[in-house]
Scaffold this active site. Structure first.
Site, PDB file in Angstrom:
ATOM      1  CE1 TYR A 150      10.710  23.766  12.579  1.00  0.00           C
ATOM      2  CE2 TYR A 150      11.942  24.734  14.185  1.00  0.00           C
ATOM      3  CZ  TYR A 150      11.605  23.786  13.279  1.00  0.00           C
ATOM      4  OH  TYR A 150      12.291  22.543  13.584  1.00  0.00           O
ATOM      5  CE  LYS A 154       9.404  21.629  15.068  1.00  0.00           C
ATOM      6  NZ  LYS A 154       8.931  20.005  15.103  1.00  0.00           N
TER       7      LYS A 154
END
Ligand SMILES: NC(=O)c1ccc[n+]([C@@H]2O[C@H](COP(=O)([O-])OP(=O)(O)OC[C@H]3O[C@@H](n4cnc5c(N)ncnc54)[C@H](O)[C@@H]3O)[C@@H](O)[C@H]2O)c1
Length: 262
Positions: A150, A154
């Site tokens: 993640y 990001k």
């Protein structure tokens, strides 16, 4: 005056959570909203009413993105704003993290942002310019254990924001990002239920002392989408209640407490 009067605004992952709040905020500002999602786009469209449109789309599917971008332009006459918001939260220990979850994270949040930016960006260029707002995360700015894929995705979103801002400025396309802190959506509720967010610890590290509401993220996205931010490009703003500003030290949270160490 409405901030987005008549502008065509595309919101990926607009079926629920932050994306649905962005779609509602944009519609309230006179935007003509296209809601794109794997699920729930039609529910958001029905809530918005007016001339909002819904499109079922998997942002990782190149042919699907090409097709939906063409349909949005045919249906609404162009594209002025794109919000790359679709995301998934696959979290867990890096030593045993499945490569399928790693690939899925990058596919949705890096490849999906690339594909939507490419296709809707081309339509924006044909219309003389526009604004792209990417939804990153505080996980793209600072380290959180258990969030390898993640966080990498990001951080990739932030990097793409800066590259596209510099590359497409001459087309009149601004590209910025928000990096939200924990926001009360189903994604976060699921992570809390799985024991991946300790709410008390998180809030002790959050100067404003609470999670964000999706509408508060939508406010920041609106700012970056509309003309009030017309001299901003390649920037990241973090609506995080002060989380990333706070270098962690244990403290009582009371600014009037007697000083220590004298
Ligand atoms: N909630 C938070 O605390 C928080 C914090 C920082 C960043 N974010 C980011 O904000 C965005 C929205 O998060 P949220 O909390 O509203 O999550 P959510 O799970 O409530 O909503 C995400 C939406 O994206 C859609 N989506 C997922 N994969 C897709 C795909 N392949 N194609 C199209 N749509 C897809 C889902 O169907 C869903 O409607 C995400 O990018 C997330 O990473 C959320």
């Amino acid at each position: 005056m409405s901030e987005l009067d008549g502008r065509v605004c595309v919101v990926t992952g607009g079926g629920r959570g932050i994306g649905a709040a962005v779609a509602a905020r944009f519609a309230a500002e006179g935007g003509r909203v296209a809601v794109l999602d794997l699920d729930g786009a039609e529910d958001t469209r029905a809530r918005l009413g007016g001339d909002a449109r819904a499109y079922r789309l998997d942002v990782t599917d190149e042919a699907g993105v090409v097709d939906v971008a063409r349909r949005v332009v045919d249906d609404l006459g162009g594209v002025d704003v794109l919000v790359n918001n679709a995301g998934i939260g696959r979290l867990g220990p890096s030593m045993s993290f499945p490569v399928s979850d790693f690939r899925a994270s990058l596919d949705v949040m890096v490849t999906g942002v690339f594909l939507c930016s490419r296709e809707f960006g081309r339509a924006m260029r044909e219309g003389g310019g526009g604004a792209i707002v990417n939804v990153s995360s505080i996980n793209g700015l600072v380290a959180f254990p258990m969030r390898l894929a993640y966080s990498a995705a990001k951080a990739g979103v932030i990097s793409m924001t800066k590259v596209l801002a510099t590359e497409w400025a001459s087309y009149g396309i601004r590209v910025n990002a928000v990096a939200p802190g924990n926001t009360e959506t189903e994604m976060v509720r699921e992570a809390i239920d799985q024991g991946l967010i300790d709410v008390d610890t998180y809030l002790r590290h959050t100067p404003l002392g609470r999670f964000a509401q999706p509408e508060e993220q939508a406010e920041a996205v609106l700012y970056l989408a509309c003309d009030r931010s017309r001299y901003l490009t390649g920037q990241v703003i973090a609506p995080d209640g002060g989380w990333t500003a706070f270098g962690w030290v244990p403290w009582s949270g009371d600014p009037d407490a007697p000083s220590v160490g004298r």
